[in-house]
Design a protein around this motif. Structure first.
Motif, PDB file in Angstrom:
ATOM      1  N   ASP A 192       1.136   5.170   0.183  1.00  0.00           N
ATOM      2  CA  ASP A 192       0.409   6.435   0.455  1.00  0.00           C
ATOM      3  C   ASP A 192       1.357   7.650   0.504  1.00  0.00           C
ATOM      4  O   ASP A 192       2.632   7.622   0.679  1.00  0.00           O
ATOM      5  N   LYS A 222      -3.033   5.140  11.154  1.00  0.00           N
ATOM      6  CA  LYS A 222      -3.213   4.329  10.090  1.00  0.00           C
ATOM      7  C   LYS A 222      -2.229   3.083  10.205  1.00  0.00           C
ATOM      8  O   LYS A 222      -2.323   2.088   9.242  1.00  0.00           O
ATOM      9  N   SER A 282      -2.325   5.132  -3.110  1.00  0.00           N
ATOM     10  CA  SER A 282      -3.558   4.643  -2.844  1.00  0.00           C
ATOM     11  C   SER A 282      -4.206   6.002  -2.148  1.00  0.00           C
ATOM     12  O   SER A 282      -5.465   6.339  -2.433  1.00  0.00           O
ATOM     13  N   ASN A 283      -3.508   6.466  -1.339  1.00  0.00           N
ATOM     14  CA  ASN A 283      -3.869   7.570  -0.595  1.00  0.00           C
ATOM     15  C   ASN A 283      -2.952   8.951  -0.534  1.00  0.00           C
ATOM     16  O   ASN A 283      -1.831   8.776  -0.539  1.00  0.00           O
ATOM     17  N   TYR A 284      -3.542  10.115  -1.114  1.00  0.00           N
ATOM     18  CA  TYR A 284      -2.624  11.321  -1.075  1.00  0.00           C
ATOM     19  C   TYR A 284      -3.327  12.278  -0.213  1.00  0.00           C
ATOM     20  O   TYR A 284      -4.284  12.709  -0.332  1.00  0.00           O
ATOM     21  N   TYR A 285      -2.244  12.979   0.682  1.00  0.00           N
ATOM     22  CA  TYR A 285      -2.565  13.891   1.478  1.00  0.00           C
ATOM     23  C   TYR A 285      -1.765  15.177   1.149  1.00  0.00           C
ATOM     24  O   TYR A 285      -0.668  15.175   1.060  1.00  0.00           O
ATOM     25  N   GLN A 305      -0.572  11.508  -7.331  1.00  0.00           N
ATOM     26  CA  GLN A 305      -2.012  11.230  -7.094  1.00  0.00           C
ATOM     27  C   GLN A 305      -2.064   9.829  -7.662  1.00  0.00           C
ATOM     28  O   GLN A 305      -2.788   9.010  -7.341  1.00  0.00           O
ATOM     29  N   GLN A 320       0.864  -1.162  -0.110  1.00  0.00           N
ATOM     30  CA  GLN A 320       0.171   0.044  -0.175  1.00  0.00           C
ATOM     31  C   GLN A 320       0.886   1.207   0.031  1.00  0.00           C
ATOM     32  O   GLN A 320       1.653   1.509   0.873  1.00  0.00           O
TER      33      GLN A 320
END
Length: 379
Positions: free
Chosen positions: A36, A97, A54-57, A50, A34
């Protein structure tokens, strides 16, 4: 495995570009991982980041403080309302997380990585250091305070590794030197052929003091004054701030170099311009392992750089260019003219670089980054 990659920004510059290459490789070759990404600031490659995680902050967006409502302001004055610290809330949320590894890409990302580790406890921190001593002093002068919280360091060159060990007291056992990677389609038909009537001396990078744009101008001026070679032109590819642009334009005019020197600006695909260079001038005062040198090398161009300043000198030590004394403008100019006069030498050094820098592709380098992640995880 869950990995959080922290990038100081997402601009089209060296360290973010290396990280983007790694993310693409992971997505393709390690789909079980995963991925991020936490960007401390955004930039013109944000969409590419992005697309490869999987996840972009976006840290600035996530921690932006909204204005209080009228009722909240009244309650705050009565000490009946306490506004939440969005940064603390964000750090706590991300840490919860349960990332196995927090990968801090550049020293600017290290404080955030360490802050997350202190909350999550079980995460390991791997710092990918792309900076040398002057930039560390500028951007993270209290670097040594974070060292004990970092579980491993990847360095972009031996020059960077030696600086951490000698000047920053990092344990040698924690440091793994892995050169950076770049990607150039050397077989692309779009790469233009050289213009025969011009000899182009190229340079690249964000126009700044560290990159030595002022040195570039002085070399151009020296050659203009001392050599009868009117077909030599100087071209710089890279972003330039508005205030610096005014200074550069004024310098060029005062030096009488309007027909000699051109600052092209940032290009999405600079390889098209690089293919037209004859020689590449690496005027940086500090550059750990600049991607542009890999790209230029892959295209078969000789490189001239300063001693004790550039990590890619470690590749050039046996050929492919010339390393001159630090900030020695006269010697740098002489080297340009040597290539100008000796086409055989130009070709030989170009061929050397094409071979040597072919070893720095994402497919060859990224597995080494991944292996280092596994090593830190097993500690």
């Amino acid at each position: 495995m869950k990995i959080l990659f922290i990038t100081h920004d997402t601009t089209r510059t060296g360290a973010p570009m290396v990280l983007l290459h790694f993310l693409r490789w992971l997505k393709k070759n390690k789909p079980q991982v995963q991925i991020d990404v936490l960007a401390l600031r955004c930039g013109n490659m944000e969409e590419e980041f992005q697309e490869n995680c999987s996840n972009y902050y976006n840290y600035l967006l996530e921690t932006k403080t909204n204005s209080l409502s009228i009722i909240e302001r009244i309650l705050k004055k009565l000490h009946l309302y306490k506004q939440k610290n969005k940064k603390e809330v964000f750090i706590s949320s991300i840490a919860s997380k349960g990332y196995d590894v927090i990968y801090a890409n550049t020293i600017v990302s290290i404080p955030m990585a360490v802050a997350l580790k202190k909350v999550s406890l079980n995460s390991k921190v791997l710092a990918h250091v792309h900076e040398l001593n002057t930039v560390i002093n500028q951007l993270l002068p209290n670097f040594n305070q974070y060292v004990e919280s970092v579980d491993g360091f990847i360095t972009a060159s031996n020059l960077v590794a030696n600086n951490l060990i000698k000047n920053r007291l990092v344990d040698r056992k924690l440091v793994s030197n892995i050169y950076s990677c770049a990607l150039v389609d050397t077989n692309s038909k779009a790469l233009s052929k050289k213009e025969q009537n011009r000899f182009v001396v190229g340079a690249s990078g964000h126009v700044s003091w560290r990159k030595g744009y002022d040195v570039f101008l002085q070399v151009a001026s020296y050659i203009n004054k001392h050599y009868d070679a009117n077909n030599i032109v100087f071209e710089w590819v890279g972003s330039i701030n508005k205030d610096v642009k005014f200074i550069v334009e004024a310098d060029i005019q005062k030096m009488g170099l309007q027909n000699r020197v051109h600052f092209i600006g940032e290009l999405k695909d600079p390889s098209l311009k690089y293919s037209n260079f004859d020689v590449f001038l690496m005027t940086s005062r500090e550059d750990p392992f600049p991607l542009v040198c890999i790209e230029i090398g892959m295209l078969g161009k000789p490189i001239i750089s300063f001693q004790n300043a550039v990590g890619t000198n470690e590749v050039l030590k046996d050929g492919g260019g010339v390393v001159v004394p630090y900030l020695d403008i006269e010697e740098m100019s002489k080297c340009i003219m040597k290539y100008y006069d000796d086409k055989k030498l130009l070709e030989e050094h170009g061929d050397y670089n094409k071979s040597a820098f072919s070893n720095f592709t994402p497919d060859l380098i990224c597995p080494k980054y991944y292996a280092e992640i596994l090593r830190v995880l097993d500690k």
